[in-house]
Enzyme design. Sequence first.
Site, PDB file in Angstrom:
ATOM      1  N   ASP A 150       0.869  -1.181   0.000  1.00 52.98           N
ATOM      2  CA  ASP A 150       0.000   0.000   0.000  1.00 52.98           C
ATOM      3  C   ASP A 150       0.903   1.226   0.000  1.00 52.98           C
ATOM      4  O   ASP A 150       1.743   1.378   0.895  1.00 52.98           O
ATOM      5  CB  ASP A 150      -0.884   0.015   1.257  1.00 52.98           C
ATOM      6  N   ALA A 151       0.713   2.095  -0.984  1.00 54.03           N
ATOM      7  CA  ALA A 151       1.614   3.244  -1.096  1.00 54.03           C
ATOM      8  C   ALA A 151       0.854   4.563  -1.070  1.00 54.03           C
ATOM      9  O   ALA A 151      -0.298   4.653  -1.474  1.00 54.03           O
ATOM     10  CB  ALA A 151       2.418   3.135  -2.387  1.00 54.03           C
TER      11      ALA A 151
END
Lengths: 291, 210
Positions: free
Chosen positions: A130-131
Amino acid sequence: MLKKRLIASLVIKNGIVVQSIGFERYLPIGKPEITVDYLNQWGIDEIIMVDIDATREGRCIDPELIKRVAKRCFVPLSVGGGITSVDQIHTLIHSGADKVSLNTQAFTNPSLIEEGARFFGSQCMVVSIDAKRSPDGSYRAYTHGGKTDTALSAAALAEQAQAYGAGEILINSIDRDGHKNGYDIDLIRSLLRTTNLPLIALGGAKDPLSMKALLESCDVSAIAAGNYFHFVEHSATIAKAYLSRYFPEQIRLDSYSDYRDFSFDEMGRIVKKEDNSLRDMLFEFHPKEVI
Amino acid sequence: MKKIAIIDYGMGNVQSVANALELLGYTATITDNHDLLKASDAYILPGVGAFAEAMNNLRARHLIPFLHTQVIEAGKPILGICLGMQLFLKSSEEMGLHEGLGWIEGKVIAMTPDSTLRVPHVGWNDIVAKEGASLFAGVDQDAHFYFDHSYHVVCEERYISTKCQYGSYELTAALQYKNVFATQFHPEKSQTKGLKLLRNFLNFVEEHPC
């Protein structure tokens, strides 16, 4: 030729499928087994199911849930949420999962990737990242459901996961999640540069047009979406029919009703057929496919 | 209706295979018990995992000589899936050099990634079946199946029933040798085409004399 996969990402919260918006707000969709049954019938290429409460509650995604959904799932099923041991992976695969997806553990305990790959093979180990975009424009990886900053770039974490023996990387954009503003192409490109594992892109899909834009700009292995699939009847088939018009060699569209002869409007929705073609269809014979 | 056993050696996605068989009207026994296996008419050897670990698990359950007796000597039909197929070969180079069941002459070697080719080979790919490939009867020539593997089978042409192209690799997608069948892809995860293939295997089992 290997096709681009269209993957449904199902977010599980309190045991039901939810719509996720920015990793913060959630709206109920329905029972996981019904969602899976429909997607399977609509010719989806793969399903990823993640229990987003699991890590926080210190448990692993429920194997009984996997058993129930796997009964109607004849496409690959990846599962994730709170997985911390090889034993749990074993139980999940025995329950009907085909792959597992690691997120928090891929950062806090990357040797789990290695151990898992030794027993189940690399192809079984998906690392999901998850960025979020930082003010300086770089992309940072987050863990614990998007709450904890790893201080590592998403691309560096992907590279590390590959070194530990991951078989696929799923990249999700926290900023785009549920916002329908298209895939984060810069983020996806940054990962394509550091890893040569198959890459699954997630986060921001509004409609088949977003998916087309993604395929035009990046060489991803798979297009994943969540919310889009829940609110349109035959969503998976329609998205594939739309994409196969632009990428005929790259999409698997072999379901019996394939929407090939439909036209689409400027938002990628199907348009009602002409009256005379509807009249011609009245007496068409549609045999049931016998297996 | 003949009895099908899914060999449970701690490696495979046995439940996925059992679910597919259930849809086709068969209640398969998932077991590693020799008596139960002996009482079954045909076997499915699934596989998600690493080659060495799989052979160790078969060895620990004394299944290597047992399966040789049942499949090669008694001629019971068997379907190997993915890693299950690779185990039928003489050897594998996955994380060292390991001996396989050796029913089919050939070996399992790694695919090498390059700038255009990502490994594992994961996703849906179309196949070309040779004439007489009985598993593929009634399945369209360009049907798609779901693959997920980093190693591939190299063996004599006569064993290969179906091939598939990935980049510059012409991969062995399926094997057929007497009563021994195998697929590199996952029929249990390839929707209707995969279920049709499993139905063809079950039909073969029903018509098989022993």
